[in-house]
Design a protein around this motif. Structure first.
Motif, short mmCIF file in Angstrom:
data_model
loop_
_atom_site.label_atom_id
_atom_site.label_comp_id
_atom_site.label_asym_id
_atom_site.label_seq_id
_atom_site.Cartn_x
_atom_site.Cartn_y
_atom_site.Cartn_z
N HIS A 78 0.82 -1.21 0.00
CA HIS A 78 0.00 0.00 0.00
C HIS A 78 0.86 1.26 0.00
N TRP A 138 0.88 1.33 -3.94
CA TRP A 138 -0.46 1.48 -4.50
C TRP A 138 -1.47 1.53 -3.36
N PRO A 139 -2.17 2.63 -3.18
CA PRO A 139 -3.09 2.75 -2.04
C PRO A 139 -4.39 1.95 -2.16
N ASP A 140 -4.69 1.48 -3.37
CA ASP A 140 -5.96 0.79 -3.59
C ASP A 140 -5.73 -0.71 -3.78
N HIS A 141 -6.78 -1.43 -4.14
CA HIS A 141 -6.68 -2.86 -4.40
C HIS A 141 -6.93 -3.16 -5.87
N GLN A 142 -6.45 -2.32 -6.74
CA GLN A 142 -6.58 -2.53 -8.18
C GLN A 142 -5.61 -3.63 -8.63
N PHE A 184 -1.93 -3.39 -7.78
CA PHE A 184 -1.59 -3.68 -6.39
C PHE A 184 -1.37 -5.19 -6.21
#
Length: 183
Positions: A153, A156-160, A163
């Motif tokens: 995270h 990449w802060p999201d769960h796309q 990530f």
């Protein structure tokens, strides 16, 4: 009914707590204690909500059984105190941080908190990872999975998909570990 007011109802043999909210769809959740919570748009007729819940009675029964099994498994695992948990988590971080040293020049601060709905939380702005105390009762490879997940995270802060590709790059068996963690 006021927006935050809750109502207790029964449909299809399922007792549930209905809350009217500003949501688009009817949402159903089986809590850890087995109770059922439903949120629905204010204008959805009660009959439609009851029909929704009754139509998912089988799924609700299965979810309650899974929750009971999780609770029994968790009760069988003694949770160490926060100091011991922190030591476990810091050791895991020391194993994972070298993979991210180029983008995180300093290892993050590791914290422990009694969290019920999450295994971990990453706060990139504060260079901090907080992990659930109950995670310390799990196997070291599962702790490493959560630690790696939180480190990813920072990138990449999201769960796309990007990530998950990063998680897979460093831990090809992450799906198996996640399944064991959830089980």
């Amino acid at each position: 009914m006021a927006q935050s007011e809750t109502q207790h109802r029964t449909a299809g043999g399922v007792e549930y707590e209905l809350t009217r909210k500003r949501v688009r769809n009817i949402n159903l959740r089986v809590r850890a204690d087995g109770t059922v919570a439903v949120s629905a748009p204010a204008r959805t007729p009660l009959g439609r909500v009851d029909e929704f819940v009754a139509g998912r009675a089988g799924w609700i029964a299965d979810a309650r059984q899974r929750q009971a099994q999780r609770a029994a498994a968790e009760a069988a695992r003694p949770v160490p105190d926060k100091a011991a948990a922190l030591a476990l988590f810091e050791a895991s971080s020391a194993r994972i941080w070298p993979l991210f040293a180029e983008i995180r020049p300093a290892p993050p601060e590791i914290r422990v908190r009694d969290m019920r709905s999450r295994w971990g939380v990453c706060c990139p702005a504060k260079n901090r990872i907080t992990l659930a105390l109950r995670l310390a009762a799990r196997e070291p490879d599962l702790i490493d999975y959560v630690m790696l997940h939180e480190y990813c995270h920072f990138v990449w802060p999201d769960h796309q998909p990007r990530f998950w590709a990063l998680v897979a790059r460093y831990m090809p068996d992450w799906k198996e570990r996640r399944a064991r963690l959830r089980g």
